[in-house]
Design an enzyme around this catalytic site. Structure first.
Site, short mmCIF file in Angstrom:
data_model
loop_
_atom_site.label_atom_id
_atom_site.label_comp_id
_atom_site.label_asym_id
_atom_site.label_seq_id
_atom_site.Cartn_x
_atom_site.Cartn_y
_atom_site.Cartn_z
CE1 TYR A 60 -4.47 -2.04 4.54
CE2 TYR A 60 -3.14 -0.33 4.83
CZ TYR A 60 -4.16 -1.21 3.71
OH TYR A 60 -3.48 -1.37 2.11
CB SER A 93 -1.19 0.39 1.28
OG SER A 93 -1.29 1.32 1.48
C1 BGC Z 1 -6.06 1.92 1.60
C2 BGC Z 1 -7.22 2.18 1.36
C3 BGC Z 1 -6.77 3.86 1.38
C4 BGC Z 1 -5.49 3.86 0.37
C5 BGC Z 1 -5.19 4.88 0.18
C6 BGC Z 1 -4.83 1.68 0.64
O1 BGC Z 1 -3.80 0.85 1.18
O2 BGC Z 1 -6.08 0.22 2.58
O3 BGC Z 1 -8.09 2.33 2.78
O4 BGC Z 1 -8.03 4.65 0.54
O5 BGC Z 1 -4.88 3.31 0.90
O6 BGC Z 1 -4.96 6.24 1.57
#
Ligand code: BGC
Length: 279
Positions: free
Chosen positions: A177, A164
Site C-alpha cells: 500500500y 494517502s
Molecule cells: C489507509 C488507512 C489508514 C490511514 C492512516 C490510509 O491511507 O487506507 O487504513 O488508517 O491511511 O494511517
C-alpha cells in the site's frame, strides 16, 4: 449524516462546478462516495464508478440527482485497460465529455513483509497505481481532444489523484500500500509537469485516518480509537466529507493556479505528532 456534515453541508456553492462532468472511481463507498456527492452538490454531473456493489452505487446516484444534476453508475475495474477505455467512451457518449477525474479507487491487502504474497503485492499496485495511470491517461486524451472551454473552466481538465499520508509516512505491514501511494505521488507530480502546458491541472489529496470501511479495525473499538487519536493532533478522526470538500475546492477554478500539489487532509497526522513531547 456524519459528525461534520451538519456544520458544513450548506457551504458548498451549488454553482461552483456547474456544467462540469466528473468521474469518481470507486464511488460506491467511503471517500469516493462522499466525494461524488460533494461534486454533485457543487453542481457537477457525476459518473459513479464501481467494480462491485451496484446497489450502493445506484444509491449514490440517487443522492446526487436529488441535487438537480445528472449522475449514472458505471461498472468498470480500473486496473483493466479495456474496461477503463470503454468506461471513458461511454462517459463521453452519454455526458459529452469529462472535466474532472477523481482517481480514487483503492484497496489494502495487508501482511507482514515476509508473509506477503506476490498476489497481495500485485493486486494493490494494479488497482492503486496502474488504475490511476489508466484513468488519468484516458481522461487526458479527452481533455486534449476538447481543449479549454472558457465558460466551463479555465483549465482543459482537472485530475485529482487520491493518495494517502502513506505517500510519505512509511507503514510497517503495508509495504504494498505504502509503495503504491509513494508511486501515486511521483506519478501525480510527473503528470502535472507534463500536462500543465496543455492547461491540465493534476493534483492529489492525501487523506489521513478517515472513518471508512478500509480502516474499520483502526476506529471500531475504543482502544483502537485511542491509539489512533494519538497520531492525530487535531483530535478527531476524519469524515469522508472532509475529503469530498477538499476535492471540490481543488477541482474548482478557485484553485486554478494550484498545479502538482498534494493537499494533506489529515488533521495534522503528517506533522510528526510523536515529537510534540519528545525529540
Ligand atoms: C489507509 C488507512 C489508514 C490511514 C492512516 C490510509 O491511507 O487506507 O487504513 O488508517 O491511511 O494511517
Amino acid at each position: 449524516m456524519s459528525a461534520t456534515d451538519g456544520a458544513t453541508q450548506n457551504v458548498i456553492p451549488g454553482h461552483l462546478l456547474k456544467g462540469q462532468k466528473a468521474l469518481v472511481t470507486g464511488a460506491n463507498s467511503g471517500i469516493g462516495r462522499a466525494t461524488a456527492i460533494a461534486l454533485g452538490r457543487a453542481g457537477a454531473d457525476v459518473v459513479v464508478n464501481y467494480v462491485a456493489g451496484r446497489e450502493d452505487a445506484e444509491q449514490v446516484v440517487e443522492e446526487i440527482t436529488a441535487h438537480g444534476v445528472r449522475a449514472a453508475a458505471y461498472e468498470a475495474d480500473v486496473s483493466d485497460e479495456d474496461q477503463v477505455v470503454a468506461m471513458m467512451d461511454r462517459m463521453v457518449g452519454e455526458f459529452g465529455t469529462i472535466d474532472i477525474l477523481v482517481a480514487n479507487a483503492g484497496l489494502q491487502r495487508d501482511a507482514p513483509f515476509t508473509e506477503m504474497s506476490v498476489a497481495q503485492w500485485q493486486k494493490v499496485l494494479d488497482v492503486n497505481l496502474t488504475g490511476q495511470f489508466l484513468c488519468a491517461r484516458e481522461a487526458t486524451r479527452e481533455f486534449l481532444r476538447r481543449g479549454v472551454v472558457p465558460e466551463v473552466s479555465r483549465a482543459a481538465g482537472k485530475i485529482i489523484c487520491m493518495s494517502s499520508v502513506h505517500q510519505v509516512i512509511p507503514w510497517a505491514g503495508h509495504v504494498n500500500y505504502a509503495s503504491s501511494k509513494g508511486g501515486v505521488q511521483m506519478m501525480m507530480q510527473t503528470l502535472a509537469q507534463e500536462l500543465a502546458p496543455q492547461k491540465i491541472r493534476v493534483n492529489a489529496v492525501a487523506p489521513g485516518a478517515i472513518r471508512t470501511p478500509i480502516n474499520r479495525d483502526a476506529w471500531e473499538t475504543p482502544e483502537a480509537r485511542e491509539d489512533l487519536l494519538r497520531l492525530i493532533p487535531y483530535g478527531r478522526i476524519g469524515d469522508p466529507e472532509d475529503i469530498g470538500y477538499a476535492v471540490v475546492g481543488l477541482a474548482s477554478d478557485l484553485m486554478d493556479y494550484v498545479v502538482g500539489t498534494t493537499l494533506y487532509v489529515d488533521g495534522g497526522m503528517t506533522l510528526f505528532p510523536g515529537f510534540a513531547t519528545g525529540g
